[in-house]
Design a protein around this motif. Structure first.
Motif, mmCIF file in Angstrom:
data_model
loop_
_atom_site.group_PDB
_atom_site.id
_atom_site.type_symbol
_atom_site.label_atom_id
_atom_site.label_comp_id
_atom_site.label_asym_id
_atom_site.label_seq_id
_atom_site.Cartn_x
_atom_site.Cartn_y
_atom_site.Cartn_z
ATOM 1 N N HIS A 1 0.825 -1.211 0.000
ATOM 2 C CA HIS A 1 0.000 0.000 0.000
ATOM 3 C C HIS A 1 0.858 1.259 0.000
ATOM 4 C CE1 HIS A 1 -3.854 -1.969 0.954
ATOM 5 N NE2 HIS A 1 -3.143 -2.786 1.713
ATOM 6 N N SER A 2 0.240 2.351 -0.408
ATOM 7 C CA SER A 2 0.806 3.675 -0.176
ATOM 8 C C SER A 2 -0.351 4.578 0.232
ATOM 9 C CB SER A 2 1.526 4.215 -1.414
ATOM 10 O OG SER A 2 0.619 4.743 -2.351
ATOM 11 N N ILE A 3 -0.024 5.737 0.711
ATOM 12 C CA ILE A 3 -1.068 6.672 1.113
ATOM 13 C C ILE A 3 -1.792 7.225 -0.106
ATOM 14 C CG2 ILE A 3 -1.512 8.918 2.220
ATOM 15 C CD1 ILE A 3 -1.001 6.605 4.182
ATOM 16 N N GLY A 4 -1.036 7.603 -1.147
ATOM 17 C CA GLY A 4 -1.655 8.322 -2.252
ATOM 18 C C GLY A 4 -1.923 7.571 -3.526
ATOM 19 N N ASP A 5 -1.323 6.391 -3.706
ATOM 20 C CA ASP A 5 -1.454 5.692 -4.980
ATOM 21 C C ASP A 5 -1.871 4.246 -4.794
ATOM 22 O OD1 ASP A 5 -0.465 7.871 -6.635
ATOM 23 O OD2 ASP A 5 1.517 7.431 -5.772
ATOM 24 N N ASN A 6 -2.669 3.749 -5.735
ATOM 25 C CA ASN A 6 -2.979 2.322 -5.750
ATOM 26 C C ASN A 6 -1.709 1.561 -6.119
ATOM 27 O OD1 ASN A 6 -5.691 2.751 -5.178
ATOM 28 N ND2 ASN A 6 -6.249 2.877 -7.339
ATOM 29 N N ASP A 7 -1.545 0.420 -5.506
ATOM 30 C CA ASP A 7 -0.386 -0.426 -5.748
ATOM 31 C C ASP A 7 -0.914 -1.854 -5.764
ATOM 32 O OD1 ASP A 7 2.203 -1.412 -5.988
ATOM 33 O OD2 ASP A 7 3.008 -0.284 -4.312
ATOM 34 N N VAL A 8 -0.251 -2.769 -5.099
ATOM 35 C CA VAL A 8 -0.782 -4.116 -4.934
ATOM 36 C C VAL A 8 -2.108 -4.015 -4.179
ATOM 37 C CG1 VAL A 8 -0.398 -6.363 -3.853
ATOM 38 C CG2 VAL A 8 1.489 -5.188 -5.005
ATOM 39 N N PRO B 1 -5.039 -0.991 -2.421
ATOM 40 C CA PRO B 1 -5.538 0.348 -2.725
ATOM 41 C C PRO B 1 -4.866 1.432 -1.882
ATOM 42 C CG PRO B 1 -7.105 -0.817 -1.346
ATOM 43 C CD PRO B 1 -6.019 -1.806 -1.709
ATOM 44 N N ALA B 2 -4.930 2.666 -2.386
ATOM 45 C CA ALA B 2 -4.391 3.826 -1.663
ATOM 46 C C ALA B 2 -5.128 4.002 -0.339
ATOM 47 C CB ALA B 2 -4.548 5.080 -2.528
ATOM 48 N N HIS B 3 -4.405 4.463 0.659
ATOM 49 C CA HIS B 3 -4.991 4.616 1.995
ATOM 50 C C HIS B 3 -5.388 6.036 2.374
ATOM 51 C CE1 HIS B 3 -3.457 0.556 3.703
ATOM 52 N NE2 HIS B 3 -4.655 0.453 3.171
ATOM 53 N N ARG B 4 -5.052 7.034 1.544
ATOM 54 C CA ARG B 4 -5.465 8.395 1.899
ATOM 55 C C ARG B 4 -6.996 8.434 2.020
ATOM 56 N NH1 ARG B 4 -2.525 12.265 2.183
ATOM 57 N NH2 ARG B 4 -1.069 11.774 0.501
ATOM 58 N N GLY B 5 -7.479 8.912 3.160
ATOM 59 C CA GLY B 5 -8.918 9.028 3.386
ATOM 60 C C GLY B 5 -9.615 7.719 3.726
ATOM 61 N N VAL B 6 -8.856 6.695 4.081
ATOM 62 C CA VAL B 6 -9.471 5.391 4.339
ATOM 63 C C VAL B 6 -10.425 5.430 5.537
ATOM 64 C CG1 VAL B 6 -7.607 4.438 5.790
ATOM 65 C CG2 VAL B 6 -9.072 2.906 4.470
ATOM 66 N N VAL B 7 -10.093 6.174 6.585
ATOM 67 C CA VAL B 7 -10.960 6.210 7.769
ATOM 68 C C VAL B 7 -12.259 6.917 7.395
ATOM 69 C CG1 VAL B 7 -11.203 6.960 10.164
ATOM 70 C CG2 VAL B 7 -8.983 6.140 9.338
ATOM 71 N N GLY B 8 -13.352 6.181 7.498
ATOM 72 C CA GLY B 8 -14.675 6.694 7.159
ATOM 73 C C GLY B 8 -15.146 6.326 5.756
ATOM 74 N N ARG B 9 -14.262 5.746 4.953
ATOM 75 C CA ARG B 9 -14.591 5.397 3.565
ATOM 76 C C ARG B 9 -15.266 4.022 3.497
ATOM 77 N NH1 ARG B 9 -9.439 5.828 0.384
ATOM 78 N NH2 ARG B 9 -8.970 3.712 1.028
ATOM 79 N N TYR C 1 -8.918 0.823 -8.491
ATOM 80 C CA TYR C 1 -8.357 -0.358 -7.855
ATOM 81 C C TYR C 1 -9.297 -1.544 -8.087
ATOM 82 C CZ TYR C 1 -6.239 -3.696 -4.809
ATOM 83 O OH TYR C 1 -5.630 -4.836 -4.360
ATOM 84 N N SER C 2 -8.735 -2.696 -8.404
ATOM 85 C CA SER C 2 -9.515 -3.895 -8.672
ATOM 86 C C SER C 2 -9.671 -4.715 -7.389
ATOM 87 C CB SER C 2 -8.809 -4.733 -9.748
ATOM 88 O OG SER C 2 -9.531 -5.920 -9.981
ATOM 89 N N TYR C 3 -10.793 -4.501 -6.715
ATOM 90 C CA TYR C 3 -11.080 -5.188 -5.447
ATOM 91 C C TYR C 3 -11.624 -6.590 -5.682
ATOM 92 C CZ TYR C 3 -10.775 -0.712 -2.993
ATOM 93 O OH TYR C 3 -10.342 0.468 -2.460
ATOM 94 N N SER C 4 -11.499 -7.417 -4.668
ATOM 95 C CA SER C 4 -12.160 -8.724 -4.700
ATOM 96 C C SER C 4 -13.667 -8.489 -4.621
ATOM 97 C CB SER C 4 -11.721 -9.585 -3.510
ATOM 98 O OG SER C 4 -12.181 -9.020 -2.289
ATOM 99 N N VAL C 5 -14.421 -9.394 -5.187
ATOM 100 C CA VAL C 5 -15.884 -9.311 -5.112
ATOM 101 C C VAL C 5 -16.320 -9.341 -3.652
ATOM 102 C CG1 VAL C 5 -18.026 -10.521 -5.700
ATOM 103 C CG2 VAL C 5 -16.200 -10.340 -7.390
ATOM 104 N N ALA C 6 -15.637 -10.157 -2.850
ATOM 105 C CA ALA C 6 -15.993 -10.292 -1.428
ATOM 106 C C ALA C 6 -15.913 -8.944 -0.707
ATOM 107 C CB ALA C 6 -15.086 -11.312 -0.751
ATOM 108 N N LEU C 7 -14.844 -8.201 -0.932
ATOM 109 C CA LEU C 7 -14.699 -6.916 -0.238
ATOM 110 C C LEU C 7 -15.665 -5.877 -0.807
ATOM 111 C CD1 LEU C 7 -13.261 -5.540 2.069
ATOM 112 C CD2 LEU C 7 -11.565 -4.730 0.439
#
Length: 125
Positions: free
Chosen positions: A45-52, A54-62, A70-76
């Protein structure tokens, strides 16, 4: 039952319940220590960019599964999770346990380290 005995019994029961809750409360996080601990997260992860991951900037509350590009798993994506500090703590204890089928497998066993990482992430708006 005598009023004094009843009052004493209720006071003891309340104090026991309060101590039990306090013993299980999450430790307070230190964002400075969390920035250092977040280094372990940076392999994916990084704060600002998707990598392996997703980016974490603004994660709290999202809402989970909502970072564009970012290509998430269907489960998530279908989990309905909102990343509150409490939910992030549960996630970091075992992502596969919380959301079977998610891509993430890394966990953080130490409660204080989790609290520190969450405190750091909360500063990254």
């Amino acid at each position: 039952m005598n009023k004094s005995i009843l009052s004493t019994s209720l006071t003891i029961a309340f104090a026991s319940a309060t101590l039990s809750v306090a013993a299980h409360a999450a430790p307070a996080g230190d964002p400075v220590a969390g920035k250092t601990a977040y280094g372990a997260c940076m392999s994916c992860h990084s704060i600002g960019d998707n990598d392996v991951g997703p980016a974490h900037r603004g994660v709290v509350g999202r809402k989970a599964g909502s970072v564009p590009g970012y290509s998430y798993s269907v489960a998530l994506k279908n989990s309905g999770i909102v990343w509150t500090p409490e939910m992030i703590d549960r996630w970091l204890q075992g992502p596969q346990k919380l959301v079977p089928g998610t891509k993430m497998f890394f966990s953080v066993g130490d409660a204080k380290t989790r609290a520190d990482i969450i405190a750091y992430l909360a500063t990254q708006k």
